[in-house]
Each structure stands twice: as structure tokens, then as C-alpha cells.
Design an enzyme around this catalytic site. Structure first.
Site, mmCIF file in Angstrom:
data_model
loop_
_atom_site.group_PDB
_atom_site.id
_atom_site.type_symbol
_atom_site.label_atom_id
_atom_site.label_comp_id
_atom_site.label_asym_id
_atom_site.label_seq_id
_atom_site.Cartn_x
_atom_site.Cartn_y
_atom_site.Cartn_z
ATOM 1 N N GLY A 1 0.684 -1.137 -0.013
ATOM 2 C CA GLY A 1 0.043 -0.052 -0.093
ATOM 3 C C GLY A 1 0.912 1.235 0.078
ATOM 4 O O GLY A 1 2.022 1.271 0.568
ATOM 5 N N GLY B 1 23.944 -4.998 22.648
ATOM 6 C CA GLY B 1 23.658 -5.528 23.851
ATOM 7 C C GLY B 1 22.317 -5.191 24.521
ATOM 8 O O GLY B 1 21.829 -5.403 25.638
ATOM 9 N N GLY C 1 19.203 -2.382 16.609
ATOM 10 C CA GLY C 1 18.078 -1.711 16.912
ATOM 11 C C GLY C 1 17.331 -1.760 15.551
ATOM 12 O O GLY C 1 17.682 -2.459 14.515
ATOM 13 N N HIS D 1 2.401 -18.798 49.208
ATOM 14 C CA HIS D 1 3.798 -19.464 49.707
ATOM 15 C C HIS D 1 3.944 -20.710 49.144
ATOM 16 O O HIS D 1 2.800 -21.779 49.513
ATOM 17 C CB HIS D 1 3.787 -19.371 50.959
ATOM 18 C CG HIS D 1 5.174 -19.778 51.531
ATOM 19 N ND1 HIS D 1 6.246 -19.441 51.597
ATOM 20 C CD2 HIS D 1 5.268 -21.206 52.279
ATOM 21 C CE1 HIS D 1 7.218 -20.288 51.963
ATOM 22 N NE2 HIS D 1 6.614 -21.279 52.273
HETATM 23 C C1 LIG Z 1 13.681 -10.308 17.304
HETATM 24 C C2 LIG Z 1 12.624 -9.563 17.907
HETATM 25 C C3 LIG Z 1 12.103 -9.956 19.132
HETATM 26 C C4 LIG Z 1 10.969 -9.178 19.727
HETATM 27 N N1 LIG Z 1 10.343 -9.536 21.082
HETATM 28 C C5 LIG Z 1 9.482 -8.749 21.560
HETATM 29 C C6 LIG Z 1 8.779 -9.017 22.708
HETATM 30 O O1 LIG Z 1 9.022 -10.245 23.086
HETATM 31 N N2 LIG Z 1 7.861 -8.304 23.248
HETATM 32 C C7 LIG Z 1 7.326 -7.480 22.536
HETATM 33 O O2 LIG Z 1 6.425 -6.798 23.051
HETATM 34 N N3 LIG Z 1 7.989 -6.712 21.570
HETATM 35 C C8 LIG Z 1 9.016 -7.597 21.011
HETATM 36 N N4 LIG Z 1 9.418 -7.361 19.562
HETATM 37 C C9 LIG Z 1 9.014 -6.032 18.994
HETATM 38 C C10 LIG Z 1 7.673 -6.185 18.368
HETATM 39 O O3 LIG Z 1 7.712 -7.199 17.366
HETATM 40 C C11 LIG Z 1 7.194 -4.799 17.633
HETATM 41 O O4 LIG Z 1 7.191 -3.883 18.534
HETATM 42 C C12 LIG Z 1 5.777 -4.919 17.009
HETATM 43 O O5 LIG Z 1 5.756 -6.011 16.195
HETATM 44 C C13 LIG Z 1 5.446 -3.641 16.199
HETATM 45 O O6 LIG Z 1 4.101 -3.686 15.949
HETATM 46 P P1 LIG Z 1 3.975 -2.813 14.658
HETATM 47 O O7 LIG Z 1 2.545 -3.084 14.136
HETATM 48 O O8 LIG Z 1 4.369 -1.355 14.538
HETATM 49 O O9 LIG Z 1 4.836 -3.186 13.441
HETATM 50 P P2 LIG Z 1 5.029 -4.740 12.582
HETATM 51 O O10 LIG Z 1 4.634 -5.631 13.241
HETATM 52 O O11 LIG Z 1 6.393 -4.621 12.008
HETATM 53 O O12 LIG Z 1 4.024 -4.491 11.420
HETATM 54 C C14 LIG Z 1 3.896 -3.869 10.265
HETATM 55 C C15 LIG Z 1 3.128 -4.550 9.088
HETATM 56 O O13 LIG Z 1 3.223 -3.632 7.879
HETATM 57 C C16 LIG Z 1 3.270 -4.177 6.960
HETATM 58 N N5 LIG Z 1 3.767 -3.286 5.880
HETATM 59 C C17 LIG Z 1 4.645 -2.399 5.781
HETATM 60 N N6 LIG Z 1 4.836 -1.761 4.833
HETATM 61 C C18 LIG Z 1 3.540 -2.104 4.095
HETATM 62 C C19 LIG Z 1 2.905 -1.418 2.832
HETATM 63 N N7 LIG Z 1 3.551 -0.531 2.127
HETATM 64 N N8 LIG Z 1 1.923 -2.116 2.404
HETATM 65 C C20 LIG Z 1 1.163 -3.052 3.029
HETATM 66 N N9 LIG Z 1 1.881 -3.598 4.347
HETATM 67 C C21 LIG Z 1 2.830 -2.938 4.814
HETATM 68 C C22 LIG Z 1 4.457 -5.248 7.353
HETATM 69 O O14 LIG Z 1 4.477 -6.400 6.271
HETATM 70 C C23 LIG Z 1 4.138 -5.809 8.546
HETATM 71 O O15 LIG Z 1 3.289 -7.010 8.598
HETATM 72 C C24 LIG Z 1 10.495 -8.212 18.854
HETATM 73 C C25 LIG Z 1 10.954 -7.709 17.936
HETATM 74 C C26 LIG Z 1 11.896 -8.359 17.255
HETATM 75 C C27 LIG Z 1 12.623 -8.057 15.955
#
Ligand SMILES: Cc1cc2nc3c(=O)[nH]c(=O)nc-3n(C[C@H](O)[C@H](O)[C@H](O)COP(=O)(O)OP(=O)(O)OC[C@H]3O[C@@H](n4cnc5c(N)ncnc54)[C@H](O)[C@@H]3O)c2cc1C
Length: 462
Positions: free
Chosen positions: A118, A180, A266, A439
Site C-alpha cells: 500500500g 547488547g 536496533g 507461599h
Molecule cells: C527479534 C524480535 C523480538 C521481539 N520480541 C518482542 C517481545 O518479546 N515483546 C514485545 O512486546 N515486542 C517484541 N518485539 C517488538 C515487536 O515485534 C514490535 O514492537 C511490533 O511487532 C510492532 O508492531 P507494528 O504493528 O508497529 O509493526 P510490525 O509488526 O512490523 O507490522 C507492520 C506491518 O506492516 C506491513 N507493511 C509495511 N509496509 C507496508 C506497505 N507499504 N503495505 C502493506 N503493508 C505494509 C508489514 O508487512 C508488517 O506486517 C520484538 C521484535 C523483534 C525484531
């Protein structure tokens, strides 16, 4: 592909990750007509490349450690090794069951799901494959992707990101992990459990540097004991390929060789080329700027999740998505207190916290107004049974409420739910001290810490 293009939706959501799909579910629940646009898989990073698969790897690692160490509990077992294909099968099984549940849930709420890439083409429309989806309101939720450092090329083979690490078809003999923070230490923990020789390189003086310093130090002590190596306050200066893998150089002159380098420095927002600036949305270094109600400077556009400069956590995305849906439905909503969001790093031992660190509390209230207790898990029966070490540290305002709780130890991620209630309800230590904890449980450590802070310690040595 959805067939009701041409309709005007109440809300068009771009991105079906934690932030976007939570917004879609709540908006539909509130009677709105919703379009949810996703180019990959519903569930986004959290379900497919983040929270869920990493926690499955960590759990497999925990099983491996328990097998290796079972003799200390009087249980005979032989650890024969890691079958990584079987670990992936287990992990993928968890993800696919949750994915099936999520897609079913979204379908059952009557949400129009549009598959494809999109692009925002006006303050009220998103285009996908030449088809325009109009909404009274648009929610941007395109999330984030792994970042790298200038000049550091991720090749997906010997220099990898978390996304590659999650599908690695082998257990490497050794790895350097650059970063880290949460993602870096979680992989370090899981890989060490799998038998990898791990070295973490962190530019700041501590692991998990945004946590209370005492939590970082406890984690460092535990990692040292586990044989996880780390170089703190050490900046990366370069990497070169060797016959066997990579040689990583640090600015302090040290070099570390390993089979691969995991870059975990990050994640950055996904916003380039998506039409946000052209629609007039205010941005900063790729992040979409919002007010405390997740509204951008363009009145018809909101943004949630990793795309905005708030905590990059799945449950923050859920909370922001729900907030936007409720605001659009005309409900009264309260801004999120981000300090009150629980944070968990699921390494072994776990690090969990809510509220202010000791340093932040001192900065806000002054050192003479801050009281604290650091309750060692050595006095907690259940933690001794589990053979885990760590502490529950509670920070409060003197004669006032609890403003921060910081915990290190096995299973502390589950305890943070109680800590969250204490912080968010602005409980006094004396009020928590009145609550009787079961406990033997690790939650008693929370009770004991508050008893001590309320001036009536029970199992505390002077
Ligand atoms: C290795 C790892 C471990 C993690 N562990 C944790 C944890 O234990 N607990 C926790 O709370 N958080 C964790 N996180 C963080 C968490 O995954 C993110 O904070 C969360 O997924 C963010 O959600 P979001 O909806 O903002 O983005 P995303 O989950 O990144 O979703 C964005 C979506 O938008 C879609 N998209 C992007 N651009 C377009 C486009 N142009 N058209 C259509 N679709 C599009 C993508 O395909 C994606 O599906 C972790 C992240 C990583 C990488």
C-alpha cells in the site's frame, strides 16, 4: 484481494502487525467499516519475526539447559544435542497456530483484508496495486525493520539480522552479537543454551542499557556465570571475512573471530517512499510524529506502533491501536503512560521492569525523597527451588507511592503483571504490604520487598 474497493471505509489501516490489527479489531468491534492492508502476513513482526518465534527458541534453550543440568535436581538425563530442524518445526508450529487463530478472528469481525503493497496517496486514501481505498480516516502502521551501522552490510549469510537468525539452518560454533539491547541479549541467551560460543559487543557501559543499572549488573553477573562473553563500552569499527567466518574489530583495538556476526543494533521505521511526506505528515528521521492520542498533524491521519517514536513493543502497538480506534469512534480516551508499560527481556535470567529506574526517580524527586529496597531472591523459597538468582528492587517516593519495580531472575516476566498494577494504581508500599502472597511463590519476593519498604521486613537479614 478484497472486492469492495470503491467503498468508503470508516478507517483504512496500512500495515497488519500488532498496531494495525489491534486497531482493526477494536474499530470493527465498535461498528466501524474497516480495511486492513498488509503486504506480508497478518500479525507482522511480532508473530512472524519477533516476539513469538524468539520466545520459542528461548524456551527450547531452557529445555536444553534443564536437560544438561538435571542431575543437580536428582534427575538422570543425557543431553545429546540440538536438532535445529526440529526446533524450527516446534517454533513454526506455534507461529502457524497463532496465525490461523488471528486470521480467523479478523475474518470473523467482518474486516476487509487487502493483500498487497500500500501507498498513501491522499490524506484519506491508500492505493494498492492501482486500486484506491478511501477512508474517513487513515491509520499508518507500517512498523519497523532491522537497522545496521554505516558501512556494515548485512549479507544474510555470515553477517545477519534477527530475521536471518530466526531461520538459521544450523547451530553456529561461535557468534559475535553486535548490540547488547533486548534482541541482542535474547539471542545470546538462546544461542548459548544451544552450545554457541557467544560474544556480545555493546557500545554503552552496560547490557540492556535502558534498564535500572542494578538489573544490568545482575544480568552481566549471570551471563558471566553462563560463559556468555561481552565487551562493554566497546564500539564496533569494522568486520572482514575470514576463511571460517568473520573477524570483528573494535575501536579499542580488540578483535573477535566467529562463525557469524548478528547485527542487533536496533530497528528503524518503515516509511520511505510510502507517500507520508507528500500527504503533509510531519516526520522525524523516518518516524511519524504524533500527539498523545496518536494523531498526526494531518487531522485524518493517525499512526501507531514501531512507526512512531514510542517504545518498540508489541503490547504498546496493541494499546496505541485500541486508543486510536476508540478515539475515532468518539469514545473518551486517556493518553498512554509509557512509563507504566511493562518491559520484559526474556533471556535467562529474565529482566522485567515497570516505572522509573532509580536514577530517573532521583532525577525527578531528588535523592532525599526516594526510598528503595533491593530484595535478594536468595531469601525466596520458590526461587531457591528453581535455583535462580536475582532480585526484586522497588523504588518509591518517601512516604509516597511506588514509582518503579525492577526484577531479575527466572520467570520474572510473569511477575511483572503484579508490578504493573502496583505502579499504575500508584500503590503505597504499606498498601501492598497488606496483601498476602501465596507461599511458596516467586510473587512473595514482591510482597517481601514491600513489607521491608513499609518498615516491617519479614524474611530479610539485617
Ligand atoms: C527479534 C524480535 C523480538 C521481539 N520480541 C518482542 C517481545 O518479546 N515483546 C514485545 O512486546 N515486542 C517484541 N518485539 C517488538 C515487536 O515485534 C514490535 O514492537 C511490533 O511487532 C510492532 O508492531 P507494528 O504493528 O508497529 O509493526 P510490525 O509488526 O512490523 O507490522 C507492520 C506491518 O506492516 C506491513 N507493511 C509495511 N509496509 C507496508 C506497505 N507499504 N503495505 C502493506 N503493508 C505494509 C508489514 O508487512 C508488517 O506486517 C520484538 C521484535 C523483534 C525484531
Amino acid at each position: 484481494m478484497a472486492n469492495d474497493a470503491g467503498a468508503v471505509f470508516d478507517v483504512v489501516i496500512l500495515g497488519g502487525g500488532s498496531g494495525g490489527y489491534a486497531c482493526a479489531l477494536r474499530a470493527a468491534e465498535l461498528g466501524m467499516r474497516v480495511a486492513l492492508i498488509e503486504k506480508g502476513k497478518l500479525g507482522g513482526t511480532c508473530l512472524h519475526q519477533g516476539c513469538i518465534p524468539t520466545k520459542a527458541l528461548l524456551h527450547a534453550g531452557e529445555v536444553a539447559d534443564q536437560t544438561r543440568e538435571s542431575a543437580q535436581f536428582g534427575v538422570k538425563s543425557v543431553f545429546e544435542g540440538i536438532d535445529i530442524a526440529a526446533v524450527h518445526k516446534y517454533k513454526d508450529g506455534v507461529v502457524s497456530r497463532l496465525f490461523k487463530g488471528l486470521t480467523g478472528l479478523i475474518a470473523s469481525r467482518g474486516i476487509t483484508v487487502v493483500e498487497g503493497d500500500g501507498r498513501l496517496v491522499s490524506p484519506t486514501a491508500v492505493e494498492v496495486g492501482g486500486v484506491r481505498y478511501e477512508g474517513r480516516h487513515v491509520v499508518l502502521a507500517t512498523g519497523s525493520v532491522p537497522k545496521s551501522l554505516p558501512g556494515l552490510q548485512i549479507d544474510g549469510n555470515r553477517i545477519i539480522s534477527s530475521e536471518h537468525a530466526l531461520v538459521l539452518d544450523r547451530v553456529p560454533a561461535s557468534a559475535v552479537i553486535l548490540g547488547g539491547g533486548v534482541i541482542g541479549v535474547e539471542f545470546a541467551s538462546a544461542w548459548k543454551s544451544f552450545g554457541v560460543d557467544v560474544t556480545i559487543v555493546e557500545a554503552l557501559p552496560h547490557l540492556v542499557p535502558v534498564e535500572d543499572e542494578s538489573s544490568s549488573k545482575l544480568l552481566e553477573r549471570a551471563f558471566r556465570k553462563r560463559g556468555i562473553k561481552f565487551e562493554l563500552g566497546s564500539r564496533f569499527s569494522g568486520v572482514e571475512y575470514t576463511d571460517a567466518g568473520v573477524r570483528v574489530s573494535l575501536e579499542n583495538g580488540k578483535q573477535v573471530e566467529a562463525e557469524l556476526l548478528l547485527v542487533a543494533v536496533g530497528r528503524g521505521p518503515v516509511s520511505a517512499g510510502l507517500g507520508y511526506e507528500e500527504a503533509g505528515v510531519a516526520m522525524d528521521r523516518g518516524y511519524v510524529l504524533v500527539d498523545e492520542y496518536c494523531q498526526t498533524n494531518v487531522p485524518t491521519i493517525s499512526a501507531v506502533g514501531d512507526l512512531i517514536p514510542t517504545l518498540q513493543l508489541a503490547h504498546v502497538g496493541f494499546g496505541e491501536g485500541i486508543l486510536v480506534a476508540e478515539r475515532l469512534a468518539g469514545l473518551r480516551v486517556a493518553p498512554i503512560d509509557y512509563a507504566g508499560v511493562p518491559r520484559v527481556t526474556y533471556c535467562d535470567p529474565e529482566v522485567a521492569s515497570v516505572g522509573l529506574t532509580q536514577a530517573q526517580a532521583v532525577e525527578r524527586y531528588g535523592s532525599d525523597k526516594v526510598a528503595l529496597i533491593d530484595y535478594n531472591l536468595g531469601g525466596n523459597g520458590k526461587s531457591q527451588i528453581l535455583k535462580t538468582a536475582g532480585s526484586v528492587k522497588v523504588v518509591s517516593v518517601k512516604d509516597g507511592p511506588v514509582v518503579g519495580i525492577h526484577m531479575v531472575g527466572a520467570r520474572m516476566g510473569e511477575l511483572v503483571a503484579e508490578a504493573q498494577l502496583i505502579y499504575n494504581w500508584e500503590a503505597l508500599p504499606s498498601e501492598v504490604a497488606q496483601l498476602i502472597h501465596p507461599h511458596p511463590s516467586q510473587s512473595e519476593a514482591i510482597g517481601e520487598a514491600h513489607l521491608a519498604l513499609a518498615g516491617k521486613p519479614l524474611h530479610v537479614h539485617d
